[in-house]
Motif scaffolding. Sequence first.
Motif, PDB file in Angstrom:
ATOM      1  N   SER A   1      -3.783   3.056  -1.547  1.00 31.72           N
ATOM      2  CA  SER A   1      -2.395   2.657  -1.312  1.00 31.72           C
ATOM      3  C   SER A   1      -1.590   2.761  -2.601  1.00 31.72           C
ATOM      4  N   ILE A   2      -0.319   3.070  -2.449  1.00 27.50           N
ATOM      5  CA  ILE A   2       0.587   3.026  -3.588  1.00 27.50           C
ATOM      6  C   ILE A   2       1.859   2.309  -3.180  1.00 27.50           C
ATOM      7  N   GLY A   3       2.562   1.766  -4.162  1.00 27.56           N
ATOM      8  CA  GLY A   3       3.808   1.058  -3.882  1.00 27.56           C
ATOM      9  C   GLY A   3       4.905   2.037  -3.497  1.00 27.56           C
ATOM     10  N   LEU A   4       5.847   1.565  -2.687  1.00 28.86           N
ATOM     11  CA  LEU A   4       7.047   2.348  -2.378  1.00 28.86           C
ATOM     12  C   LEU A   4       8.221   1.706  -3.107  1.00 28.86           C
ATOM     13  N   ASP A   5       8.689   2.381  -4.140  1.00 26.90           N
ATOM     14  CA  ASP A   5       9.894   1.908  -4.821  1.00 26.90           C
ATOM     15  C   ASP A   5      11.083   2.204  -3.912  1.00 26.90           C
TER      16      ASP A   5
ATOM     17  N   GLU B   1     -10.501  17.707   2.602  1.00 28.15           N
ATOM     18  CA  GLU B   1     -11.523  17.550   1.561  1.00 28.15           C
ATOM     19  C   GLU B   1     -12.383  16.309   1.780  1.00 28.15           C
ATOM     20  N   GLY B   2     -12.088  15.567   2.838  1.00 25.83           N
ATOM     21  CA  GLY B   2     -12.879  14.374   3.125  1.00 25.83           C
ATOM     22  C   GLY B   2     -12.558  13.193   2.221  1.00 25.83           C
ATOM     23  N   LEU B   3     -11.446  13.283   1.502  1.00 25.59           N
ATOM     24  CA  LEU B   3     -11.061  12.160   0.630  1.00 25.59           C
ATOM     25  C   LEU B   3     -10.561  10.982   1.460  1.00 25.59           C
ATOM     26  N   VAL B   4     -10.007  11.276   2.630  1.00 27.78           N
ATOM     27  CA  VAL B   4      -9.737  10.233   3.631  1.00 27.78           C
ATOM     28  C   VAL B   4     -10.407  10.694   4.927  1.00 27.78           C
ATOM     29  N   LYS B   5     -10.819   9.716   5.747  1.00 25.06           N
ATOM     30  CA  LYS B   5     -11.568  10.069   6.960  1.00 25.06           C
ATOM     31  C   LYS B   5     -10.672  10.638   8.033  1.00 25.06           C
ATOM     32  N   GLU B   6      -9.465  10.071   8.134  1.00 24.69           N
ATOM     33  CA  GLU B   6      -8.538  10.564   9.153  1.00 24.69           C
ATOM     34  C   GLU B   6      -7.182  10.830   8.506  1.00 24.69           C
ATOM     35  N   GLY B   7      -6.430  11.736   9.120  1.00 19.83           N
ATOM     36  CA  GLY B   7      -5.115  12.097   8.583  1.00 19.83           C
ATOM     37  C   GLY B   7      -4.063  11.065   8.931  1.00 19.83           C
ATOM     38  N   ILE B   8      -4.227   9.882   8.351  1.00 22.30           N
ATOM     39  CA  ILE B   8      -3.327   8.766   8.674  1.00 22.30           C
ATOM     40  C   ILE B   8      -2.424   8.466   7.477  1.00 22.30           C
ATOM     41  N   VAL B   9      -1.144   8.239   7.760  1.00 24.41           N
ATOM     42  CA  VAL B   9      -0.231   7.726   6.730  1.00 24.41           C
ATOM     43  C   VAL B   9       0.437   6.480   7.306  1.00 24.41           C
TER      44      VAL B   9
ATOM     45  N   THR C   1       0.010   3.695   2.629  1.00 19.21           N
ATOM     46  CA  THR C   1      -1.456   3.695   2.655  1.00 19.21           C
ATOM     47  C   THR C   1      -1.935   4.975   3.315  1.00 19.21           C
ATOM     48  N   LEU C   2      -2.910   5.620   2.698  1.00 17.97           N
ATOM     49  CA  LEU C   2      -3.416   6.896   3.205  1.00 17.97           C
ATOM     50  C   LEU C   2      -4.774   6.709   3.861  1.00 17.97           C
ATOM     51  N   GLY C   3      -4.973   7.346   5.011  1.00 17.32           N
ATOM     52  CA  GLY C   3      -6.274   7.349   5.662  1.00 17.32           C
ATOM     53  C   GLY C   3      -6.574   6.132   6.517  1.00 17.32           C
ATOM     54  N   ALA C   4      -5.681   5.158   6.531  1.00 17.32           N
ATOM     55  CA  ALA C   4      -5.938   3.923   7.274  1.00 17.32           C
ATOM     56  C   ALA C   4      -4.636   3.130   7.396  1.00 17.32           C
ATOM     57  N   MET C   5      -4.737   1.995   8.067  1.00 15.81           N
ATOM     58  CA  MET C   5      -3.639   1.028   8.047  1.00 15.81           C
ATOM     59  C   MET C   5      -4.093  -0.143   7.185  1.00 15.81           C
ATOM     60  N   ASN C   6      -3.148  -0.912   6.681  1.00 13.81           N
ATOM     61  CA  ASN C   6      -3.499  -2.112   5.917  1.00 13.81           C
ATOM     62  C   ASN C   6      -3.302  -3.327   6.815  1.00 13.81           C
ATOM     63  N   PRO C   7      -4.404  -3.907   7.312  1.00 18.14           N
ATOM     64  CA  PRO C   7      -4.289  -4.993   8.292  1.00 18.14           C
ATOM     65  C   PRO C   7      -3.529  -6.220   7.771  1.00 18.14           C
ATOM     66  N   ALA C   8      -3.447  -6.363   6.466  1.00 24.37           N
ATOM     67  CA  ALA C   8      -2.725  -7.520   5.920  1.00 24.37           C
ATOM     68  C   ALA C   8      -1.221  -7.390   6.126  1.00 24.37           C
ATOM     69  N   LYS C   9      -0.773  -6.178   6.463  1.00 25.90           N
ATOM     70  CA  LYS C   9       0.662  -5.924   6.532  1.00 25.90           C
ATOM     71  C   LYS C   9       1.287  -6.203   7.891  1.00 25.90           C
ATOM     72  N   TYR C  10       0.465  -6.323   8.927  1.00 32.99           N
ATOM     73  CA  TYR C  10       1.072  -6.421  10.254  1.00 32.99           C
ATOM     74  C   TYR C  10       0.378  -7.454  11.125  1.00 32.99           C
ATOM     75  N   ASN C  11       1.083  -7.835  12.181  1.00 32.65           N
ATOM     76  CA  ASN C  11       0.580  -8.794  13.156  1.00 32.65           C
ATOM     77  C   ASN C  11      -0.167  -7.999  14.234  1.00 32.65           C
ATOM     78  N   ALA C  12      -1.506  -8.120  14.212  1.00 28.31           N
ATOM     79  CA  ALA C  12      -2.351  -7.258  15.053  1.00 28.31           C
ATOM     80  C   ALA C  12      -2.078  -7.438  16.544  1.00 28.31           C
ATOM     81  N   SER C  13      -1.619  -8.627  16.953  1.00 23.94           N
ATOM     82  CA  SER C  13      -1.414  -8.812  18.398  1.00 23.94           C
ATOM     83  C   SER C  13      -0.173  -8.059  18.882  1.00 23.94           C
ATOM     84  N   THR C  14       0.608  -7.508  17.960  1.00 26.73           N
ATOM     85  CA  THR C  14       1.792  -6.742  18.365  1.00 26.73           C
ATOM     86  C   THR C  14       1.599  -5.234  18.204  1.00 26.73           C
ATOM     87  N   LEU C  15       0.395  -4.829  17.814  1.00 24.43           N
ATOM     88  CA  LEU C  15       0.152  -3.411  17.521  1.00 24.43           C
ATOM     89  C   LEU C  15       0.086  -2.558  18.792  1.00 24.43           C
ATOM     90  N   VAL C  16       0.877  -1.493  18.823  1.00 24.59           N
ATOM     91  CA  VAL C  16       0.795  -0.533  19.935  1.00 24.59           C
ATOM     92  C   VAL C  16       0.572   0.866  19.357  1.00 24.59           C
TER      93      VAL C  16
END
Length: 530
Positions: free
Chosen positions: A143-147, A304-312, A336-351
């Motif tokens: 992950s990197i910050g978004l200025d 290159e397999g640096l992330v498992k899935e093409g997720i942004v 965040t690349l390759g995944a989601m950051n679960p700390a950032k969102y409310n999982a019960s609202t995820l669609v």
Amino acid sequence: MAVFLPAGVLLLSVLGLAACAQGRPNPLSRDGHWPITSPAHTEHHVKDIDTSAIYHQHVQRASQRYSTMLGSSVEKRFNQAVIENAVSHLQETQANASAPVNLLILDESDNPNPKGSGFSPIGLEIALVQPVIRAEQPRHPNSIGLDIQANDIGCENSLTSSLATNLHATDIATVQIGTPPKNFSLFVDSGSSDLWVGHEECKGYDVGDCGAHTFLGNSSTTFNNTGHPWHIRYGAGFVLGKIVTDLVSIAGLQLKAPHKFGVAMEESPEFASSKIPYDGFLGTAKSHLSQQHAPTLIEALRNEGLVKEGIVSYHIPRALDTMKAGAPVKNVGELTLGAMNPAKYNASTLVTVPNVSPTGFWEAPVDEVRVNGTSIGLARRSAILDTGSTLLVAPKEDVSAIHMLIPGSLYTGTRWIIPCTTNATISLVISGQEFPIDSRDLLFLPLNMGRLKGYCWSTISEMRGVSKPKGTNISKTGGKTTSWLVGDVFLKNVYFSTNLDRDTISVARLAEQPELAASEATELEDKTAD
Ligand SMILES: *[C@@H]1O[C@H](CO)[C@@H](O)[C@H](O)[C@H]1NC(C)=O
Ligand SMILES: *[C@@H]1O[C@H](CO)[C@@H](O)[C@H](O)[C@H]1NC(C)=O
Ligand SMILES: *[C@@H]1O[C@H](CO)[C@@H](O)[C@H](O)[C@H]1NC(C)=O
Ligand SMILES: *[C@@H]1O[C@H](CO)[C@@H](O)[C@H](O)[C@H]1NC(C)=O
Ligand SMILES: *[C@@H]1O[C@H](CO)[C@@H](O)[C@H](O)[C@H]1NC(C)=O
Ligand SMILES: *[C@@H]1O[C@H](CO)[C@@H](O)[C@H](O)[C@H]1NC(C)=O
Ligand SMILES: *[C@@H]1O[C@H](CO)[C@@H](O)[C@H](O)[C@H]1NC(C)=O
Ligand SMILES: *[C@@H]1O[C@H](CO)[C@@H](O)[C@H](O)[C@H]1NC(C)=O
């Protein structure tokens, strides 16, 4: 440090103009201070700032982008005529922008909700000073910050004195390129697919150089110029250059193979200006749209397999939330690349929904739109999620249907204005889950900068001033366009994520941010509004 001034905004404009006048925007340091030390007491009236012209430009440019997206999206030919046309369009837009709007007579007494807090003084200050607000370095892996650059409203003086106005929403990530690696600040744009930076010999389109930016070229020992020409045009601005390869790394993920991307040899003023706080673009839409005919950075990382899935995954920061008592608190923006950051969102609202764009954008189906929780009958629309746009732009009828239900809204014949004190909640419903837009995000700028509880330009705008796209491939119902361009107005309110491998989009409500509870923010605004 107290930045609020009792008599309000008059002095702020002085600060704003000072920051705008000095080339590259002033970043807030990581330990966080405004670039302001002692306000100078010169005469300047913030009330005189023509917010109508600034708004007009935003709408024009967003409309242009929207039109391109709805059209065949990839330009096959790009020549001098196209450039001349782009420049003359821009000049014409600027000329039209200065047409007077006789709306400044509206004020507090016309306001149907006088108790609302109005346009935030913090927001006004951010709009005027335009600081670059640095993000924290996230702890989450990959992950990197978004200025962000402020409210991306543009400076009054640059509007009138040159074409070089930064009118993009600006979410900026730092990427390392070359050998030895240099840090490049890249505008993260989910509405395009090219990665580019300026070349060391880059020239401005009209005249001059490409400003105070970081450049790439032979100073990198791994730089390889293929010599193949490349260009890209955005809703506003264009660059021309060459396809190159070099080593790229992002968020600590180092590509082993040289990555193929673009260097700009020529940039239009939208990018060449030193006022622009980024050095190039990181396009995160799909490579179908790539003008470089190359895998995007995320595709290369996945290959290159640096992330498992093409997720942004994106947490787009809200400038207002980064300030407390006039001092910076925290910019929690994150990519965040390759995944989601679960700390950032409310999982019960995820669609998670299928991407419905036929052309390579990220476009989510929208079941319906609600105002205050009540459906207003705009069923089966779709939202092109575009971090490169500030506004939400949609067909005229849809935009009218929404504003009709915002008490006090007025149509000026081309544009909607709403009470700055509105607390109406507009929500997009995606896969049955309601995603509300914070009512503060509905306010672009006040019509009159001296009347924060008067009328504001709406950030939901109808498409204006561009010809109907030809040969389009857009989703339509009964001959009407149902795709909307949905920019940061909405995206700041959610955590969202795109997955190349599954061609899906996930959206969730943001996790509560303990550092800025709503009550604190309100209290602050009440205090400062006196
Ligand atoms: C500017 O205004 C003229 C005359 O009203 C109109 O013909 C033209 O299309 C406008 N241009 C833009 C870019 O809005
Ligand atoms: C809007 O504000 C008014 C007070 O001005 C309040 O009574 C009302 O409940 C608020 N509505 C919403 C949806 O927050
Ligand atoms: C790049 O930025 C990081 C922090 O974001 C910093 O630690 C590093 O020193 C910078 N590198 C260069 C070459 O400036
Ligand atoms: C950059 O390096 C290439 C390969 O060595 C060379 O052909 C080219 O002239 C160099 N360009 C400049 C501007 O030095
Ligand atoms: C530059 O790229 C070309 C083709 O992409 C390749 O043939 C050549 O070996 C590369 N040169 C260097 C110095 O890496
Ligand atoms: C998550 O969202 C649900 C549904 O809106 C809500 O009831 C719950 O309180 C939220 N949880 C947290 C931790 O915010
Ligand atoms: C939405 O809520 C606002 C604030 O309470 C109110 O003024 C407005 O009338 C409501 N609109 C609708 C369509 O219910
Ligand atoms: C529209 O979509 C169809 C099928 O998806 C495709 O064959 C056609 O080329 C597209 N047309 C344009 C203008 O993109």
